[in-house]
Write an enzyme that holds these catalytic residues in place. Structure first.
Site, PDB file in Angstrom:
ATOM      1  N   SER A  79       8.003   3.861   0.913  1.00  0.00           N
ATOM      2  CA  SER A  79       6.970   3.250   0.076  1.00  0.00           C
ATOM      3  C   SER A  79       7.091   3.736  -1.365  1.00  0.00           C
ATOM      4  O   SER A  79       7.025   2.937  -2.315  1.00  0.00           O
ATOM      5  CB  SER A  79       5.578   3.592   0.630  1.00  0.00           C
ATOM      6  OG  SER A  79       4.571   3.009  -0.158  1.00  0.00           O
TER       7      SER A  79
ATOM      8  N   THR B 126       0.844  -1.192   0.000  1.00  0.00           N
ATOM      9  CA  THR B 126       0.000   0.000   0.000  1.00  0.00           C
ATOM     10  C   THR B 126       0.878   1.240   0.000  1.00  0.00           C
ATOM     11  O   THR B 126       1.930   1.280   0.646  1.00  0.00           O
ATOM     12  CB  THR B 126      -0.935   0.061   1.232  1.00  0.00           C
ATOM     13  OG1 THR B 126      -0.153   0.193   2.419  1.00  0.00           O
ATOM     14  CG2 THR B 126      -1.795  -1.173   1.323  1.00  0.00           C
ATOM     15  N   GLU B 127       0.412   2.212  -0.734  1.00  0.00           N
ATOM     16  CA  GLU B 127       1.158   3.451  -0.926  1.00  0.00           C
ATOM     17  C   GLU B 127       1.459   4.158   0.393  1.00  0.00           C
ATOM     18  O   GLU B 127       2.474   4.850   0.534  1.00  0.00           O
ATOM     19  CB  GLU B 127       0.331   4.362  -1.835  1.00  0.00           C
ATOM     20  CG  GLU B 127       0.940   5.690  -2.182  1.00  0.00           C
ATOM     21  CD  GLU B 127      -0.036   6.510  -3.002  1.00  0.00           C
ATOM     22  OE1 GLU B 127      -0.216   7.689  -2.689  1.00  0.00           O
ATOM     23  OE2 GLU B 127      -0.617   5.956  -3.962  1.00  0.00           O
ATOM     24  N   ASN B 128       0.581   3.996   1.373  1.00  0.00           N
ATOM     25  CA  ASN B 128       0.771   4.681   2.655  1.00  0.00           C
ATOM     26  C   ASN B 128       1.706   3.936   3.601  1.00  0.00           C
ATOM     27  O   ASN B 128       1.853   4.324   4.751  1.00  0.00           O
ATOM     28  CB  ASN B 128      -0.575   4.953   3.341  1.00  0.00           C
ATOM     29  CG  ASN B 128      -1.431   3.714   3.483  1.00  0.00           C
ATOM     30  OD1 ASN B 128      -1.487   2.881   2.591  1.00  0.00           O
ATOM     31  ND2 ASN B 128      -2.133   3.588   4.592  1.00  0.00           N
TER      32      ASN B 128
END
Length: 216
Positions: free
Chosen positions: A92, A50-52
């Site tokens: 990330s 996940t990007e976060n």
């Protein structure tokens, strides 16, 4: 082949999930792509990014499993799988930009026959742009799958000869999964129809202004 259709959201996600290679590192974009997580079998070995800042995301969280601190990039509650890890947002993006993801799944407003992607803005004056990490994913992932409906509410196709919306990235899309057909975009610019649901090949040809070929 032509089966029952058009597909619903979960059915579309299930078809795409079936085609993700075993053990792949995959990012799921905001919106419809996030539903793919709910259709990956436990034995798939797929590791979701996940990007976060998380590796090892599981399906969506419901009921007592909801942890307000455990969310995906779309801010929806998710679960974690054994071995999950967390890291800084900058790390990330380094994974995304550095070619460490095998595949990403993104939504789109338009995809061109050449594989160009437009998914962050419609160009309308009152539209809210939403770039996020799509540009980084589109150029950083080894493969890009798009998950979207094939037609707008007015019936206009989203698979087009040339994008008219602001571009996210050029020649990046490998496959397009829709509610009525799955398309493969080749390096030579050919668009192949892999599967269809509730629509014939001839109807596709008449409604999509892109040269199409049957997948051999």
């Amino acid at each position: 082949m032509t089966g029952g259709g058009p597909l619903g959201r979960d059915e579309m996600a299930r078809v795409l999930a079936r085609d993700i290679p075993h053990g792949a590192y995959v990012n799921l974009g905001i919106g419809l792509p996030t539903t793919v997580a709910d259709h990956l079998p436990a034995e798939s070995g797929v590791i979701l990014h996940t990007e976060n800042g998380m590796l090892g995301m599981g399906p969506a969280a419901t009921g007592d499993a909801i942890d307000p601190d455990l969310i995906n990039a779309g801010k929806f509650p998710v679960t974690e799988l054994p071995g999950a890890s967390y890291f800084h947002h900058a790390d990330s993006f380094a994974m995304m930009r550095g070619g460490h993801l095998d595949l990403c799944v993104l939504g789109a407003y338009q995809v061109s026959a050449a594989g160009d992607l437009a998914n962050w803005h419609t160009g309308e004056p009152d539209a809210i742009p939403a770039v996020g990490g799509a540009m980084d994913l589109a150029v950083g992932a080894k493969q890009v799958f798009v998950l979207m409906s094939l037609f707008t509410r007015s019936g206009a196709p989203k698979l087009v000869s040339e994008c008219t919306y602001p571009l996210t990235a050029l020649r990046c899309v490998d496959r397009v999964y829709t509610d009525v057909a799955t398309f493969e975009i080749t390096s030579g610019g050919r668009v192949l129809v892999r599967e269809t649901w509730g629509i014939s090949f001839s109807e596709l040809l008449s409604r999509v202004d892109v040269p199409l070929e049957r997948y051999a």
